[in-house]
Design a protein around this motif. Structure first.
Motif, PDB file in Angstrom:
ATOM      1  N   ALA A   1       0.817  -1.217   0.000  1.00 17.09           N
ATOM      2  CA  ALA A   1       0.000   0.000   0.000  1.00 17.09           C
ATOM      3  C   ALA A   1       0.850   1.266   0.000  1.00 17.09           C
ATOM      4  O   ALA A   1       0.473   2.280  -0.595  1.00 17.09           O
ATOM      5  CB  ALA A   1      -0.948  -0.016   1.197  1.00 17.09           C
ATOM      6  N   SER A   2       2.016   1.249   0.652  1.00 18.62           N
ATOM      7  CA  SER A   2       2.862   2.447   0.712  1.00 18.62           C
ATOM      8  C   SER A   2       3.355   2.829  -0.684  1.00 18.62           C
ATOM      9  O   SER A   2       3.276   3.994  -1.105  1.00 18.62           O
ATOM     10  CB  SER A   2       4.051   2.198   1.636  1.00 18.62           C
TER      11      SER A   2
ATOM     12  N   ALA B   1       0.418   4.083  -2.846  1.00 19.28           N
ATOM     13  CA  ALA B   1      -0.010   5.432  -2.489  1.00 19.28           C
ATOM     14  C   ALA B   1       0.958   6.480  -3.031  1.00 19.28           C
ATOM     15  O   ALA B   1       0.548   7.533  -3.544  1.00 19.28           O
ATOM     16  CB  ALA B   1      -0.158   5.555  -0.977  1.00 19.28           C
TER      17      ALA B   1
ATOM     18  N   LEU C   1       2.112   1.838   6.130  1.00 22.74           N
ATOM     19  CA  LEU C   1       0.901   1.254   5.549  1.00 22.74           C
ATOM     20  C   LEU C   1       1.118  -0.244   5.384  1.00 22.74           C
ATOM     21  O   LEU C   1       1.953  -0.668   4.577  1.00 22.74           O
ATOM     22  CB  LEU C   1       0.584   1.883   4.183  1.00 22.74           C
TER      23      LEU C   1
ATOM     24  N   CYS D   1      -1.830  -5.339   1.957  1.00 24.31           N
ATOM     25  CA  CYS D   1      -3.207  -5.822   1.994  1.00 24.31           C
ATOM     26  C   CYS D   1      -3.455  -6.767   0.818  1.00 24.31           C
ATOM     27  O   CYS D   1      -2.714  -6.767  -0.164  1.00 24.31           O
ATOM     28  CB  CYS D   1      -4.214  -4.671   1.979  1.00 24.31           C
TER      29      CYS D   1
ATOM     30  N   ILE E   1      -1.119  10.366   4.893  1.00 22.50           N
ATOM     31  CA  ILE E   1      -1.605   9.010   4.589  1.00 22.50           C
ATOM     32  C   ILE E   1      -1.039   8.083   5.651  1.00 22.50           C
ATOM     33  O   ILE E   1       0.178   8.074   5.892  1.00 22.50           O
ATOM     34  CB  ILE E   1      -1.146   8.534   3.194  1.00 22.50           C
TER      35      ILE E   1
ATOM     36  N   SER F   1      -2.225   4.664   8.808  1.00 21.57           N
ATOM     37  CA  SER F   1      -3.096   3.533   9.165  1.00 21.57           C
ATOM     38  C   SER F   1      -3.214   3.450  10.673  1.00 21.57           C
ATOM     39  O   SER F   1      -2.355   3.920  11.416  1.00 21.57           O
ATOM     40  CB  SER F   1      -2.526   2.214   8.616  1.00 21.57           C
TER      41      SER F   1
ATOM     42  N   ARG G   1      -4.507   0.439  13.772  1.00 26.29           N
ATOM     43  CA  ARG G   1      -4.575  -1.025  13.838  1.00 26.29           C
ATOM     44  C   ARG G   1      -5.607  -1.550  14.835  1.00 26.29           C
ATOM     45  O   ARG G   1      -5.581  -2.727  15.159  1.00 26.29           O
ATOM     46  CB  ARG G   1      -3.201  -1.591  14.219  1.00 26.29           C
TER      47      ARG G   1
ATOM     48  N   TYR H   1      -6.816   2.076   6.826  1.00 22.92           N
ATOM     49  CA  TYR H   1      -5.997   3.096   6.162  1.00 22.92           C
ATOM     50  C   TYR H   1      -6.755   4.422   6.215  1.00 22.92           C
ATOM     51  O   TYR H   1      -7.997   4.437   6.268  1.00 22.92           O
ATOM     52  CB  TYR H   1      -5.733   2.710   4.706  1.00 22.92           C
TER      53      TYR H   1
ATOM     54  N   THR I   1     -11.158   0.064   5.366  1.00 22.54           N
ATOM     55  CA  THR I   1     -10.528  -1.217   5.716  1.00 22.54           C
ATOM     56  C   THR I   1     -10.654  -2.184   4.553  1.00 22.54           C
ATOM     57  O   THR I   1     -11.609  -2.123   3.780  1.00 22.54           O
ATOM     58  CB  THR I   1     -11.194  -1.842   6.956  1.00 22.54           C
TER      59      THR I   1
END
Length: 512
Positions: free
Chosen positions: A362-363, A366, A390, A393, A425, A427, A429, A437, A503
């Motif tokens: 995801a990082s 993005a 991030l 996923c 940006i 996340s 948990r 995110y 999510t």
């Protein structure tokens, strides 16, 4: 009497004493008044008193309530009768009762007159207790057999009924005496007989120890009854088959309910099939409509925009300022309609496109999306997003790109009027369906009471004069997140920016 005869009698008397001493049963001598003359070791072991304690005393092991019976027995022996195998209650030294089997013979003097009794007593307490327990167990079994709510039957090895409890008789409508003249084969539904007989033969042959089977019986009135029978074979002491016990439950209503459910399932499958065919037809029509919108509607829009631009360029000296503004507004409207068509087509594709889930960083995604978004932004927008940690996923990378693209474009657009625009940006948990995110900005924000409207197509909380848009982007984002089985929500205050969370559960099943 000669010396040899006297010696022989002495030896014989010694032999008798040895036999009495070694006897496993109690041997006692009693005179006619009930006093003990002798008491062998077995009597000491069985009753608990030593010979020294009881010889010469009245019988200690006869309970108070048994004296009349004892005196009647002594009278019979005095009359010359021998008692054999009489069962009596006697008492141990510690007070508990003993069951004994008694044999008694007259004891005579040299003249032949009965002067007492020689009694042999065998302790049969364990056998009596065993029989008592067996009888109690039999009574309990009989009571359970007769009062059980389920049908219980006992059949001979050949299938003839030996016994049947009331519940079994009620199930089939027969009296027990009527069933005793029948076998299970005669009341089994013909279509189920072959399977039943096969199980029965395997049971008798020792291939199986028991079996459970659902079958149909024919009641006395001719109606059918579905039942679940559990059958066990009981073998005798020689390990030969003795009889069979069957427990029978009426499952007619359950079988009827299952049949009804199967019919409903077939009807439901038929409806689903018809509905699927209808949806496929609708999707085909939608695809045809999308194609028409994509091609047929774009052409006149491009023509309108192009002609307006041509008029502005070719007749710039002829047109006055109001005329040029009207043409510019015409171009802006056609371009906005073109953007709206593009967004609607994207929404349609997101709905129909199959998910291709894979592990996504995801990082990196993005950051790459931001570089593309920044390239299309007004140069006045100077925000550079802070990208935190991030987690990876399990998602469709192409669809997830739509999510970040829309959220980052919105964050840049709504924070462009801030002196120092900030975009973050990251996340969190602590969500029940995995990490969430978020994309956060310090822009115009919105009234949180109307947050749900943001994800509905064409719903906007800002006018075009404030911020341009079609009102479809967040609907696309929500559709993508829901297809991944996740959630999306927003938190905001007017003038203090907005944060959008979403999510993507790793084990979520894609929704249609």
């Amino acid at each position: 009497m000669s010396t040899s005869l006297r010696d022989l009698m002495a030896e014989e008397s010694s032999l008798y004493r040895d036999v009495i001493s070694c006897s496993p049963n109690a041997v006692v001598g009693i005179d006619l008044d009930g006093y003990l003359l002798f008491w062998n070791p077995a009597a000491e072991r069985i009753f608990g008193w030593t010979s020294a304690e009881v010889v010469g005393s009245r019988l200690p092991f006869v309970p108070e309530g048994q004296w009349a019976e004892f005196e009647a027995s002594i009278a019979r022996v005095e009359a010359g009768e021998t008692l054999v195998g009489v069962e009596r209650i006697r008492r141990h030294r510690d007070g508990h009762d003993l069951h004994v089997r008694l044999s008694a013979a007259p004891f005579r003097d040299a003249s032949g007159r009965v002067v007492g009794s020689l009694a042999f007593l065998e302790d049969i307490t364990p056998q009596v207790d065993t029989v008592s327990h067996l009888l109690a167990s039999e009574r309990r079994f009989r009571q359970m057999f007769m009062s059980a709510a389920v049908g219980i039957s006992v059949t001979e090895v050949d299938g003839r009924y030996r016994e049947a409890n009331p519940a079994f008789c009620r199930l089939l409508g027969y009296r027990e005496e009527e069933l005793r003249g029948r076998n299970f084969q005669s009341i089994t539904y013909p279509e189920d007989l072959e399977e039943t007989v096969l199980y029965h033969r395997r049971l008798i042959a020792g291939e199986i120890r028991s079996y459970v089977l659902e079958k149909r019986y024919v009641r006395k009135d001719g109606s059918l009854m579905w039942c679940r029978i559990s059958v066990t074979l009981v073998r005798g002491p020689d390990d030969e088959p003795d009889y069979l016990v069957a427990v029978t439950e009426d499952v007619t209503k359950r079988r009827e309910a299952e049949a009804s459910l199967r019919r409903l399932n077939l009807e439901l499958e038929q409806r689903i099939s018809e509905r699927t065919a209808e949806l496929e037809r609708i999707n085909e029509e939608l695809e045809a409509f999308t194609y028409s919108v994509s091609h047929d509607l774009r052409a006149p829009l491009r023509a309108i925009d192009g002609w307006a631009q041509a008029v502005i360029e070719d007749y710039e000296k002829v047109l006055d300022e109001p005329g040029r503004r009207m043409l510019q507004r015409q171009r802006a409207a056609s371009q906005r309609l073109g953007c709206l068509i593009d967004d609607l087509l994207r929404l349609s594709r997101v709905t129909r496109q199959s998910l291709q889930r894979q592990s996504v960083d995801a990082s990196k995604l993005a950051m790459r999306v931001w570089q593309e978004v920044a390239g299309n932004l007004d140069t006045r927008v100077s925000a550079v997003p802070q990208i935190g940690e991030l987690p990876k996923c399990d998602a469709d990378p192409e669809l997830l790109e739509h999510v970040f693209s829309n959220l980052l474009s919105n964050a840049a657009k709504f924070s462009q009027h801030q002196p120092e625009p900030r975009i973050e940006i990251g996340s969190i948990r602590d969500q029940k369906d995995g990490p969430a995110y978020f994309v956060r900005d310090n822009g115009a924000g919105f009234d949180a009471r109307y947050a749900d409207k943001l994800f509905q197509p064409f719903q906007r909380l800002h006018s075009d004069r404030e911020f341009l848009g079609t009102g479809v982007g967040l609907a696309i984002v929500q559709r993508v997140i829901h297809r991944h089985g996740g959630r999306i929500w927003a938190e905001s205050e007017v003038g203090r920016g907005a944060t959008f969370f979403f999510t993507i559960p790793p084990d979520a099943t894609a929704s249609p």
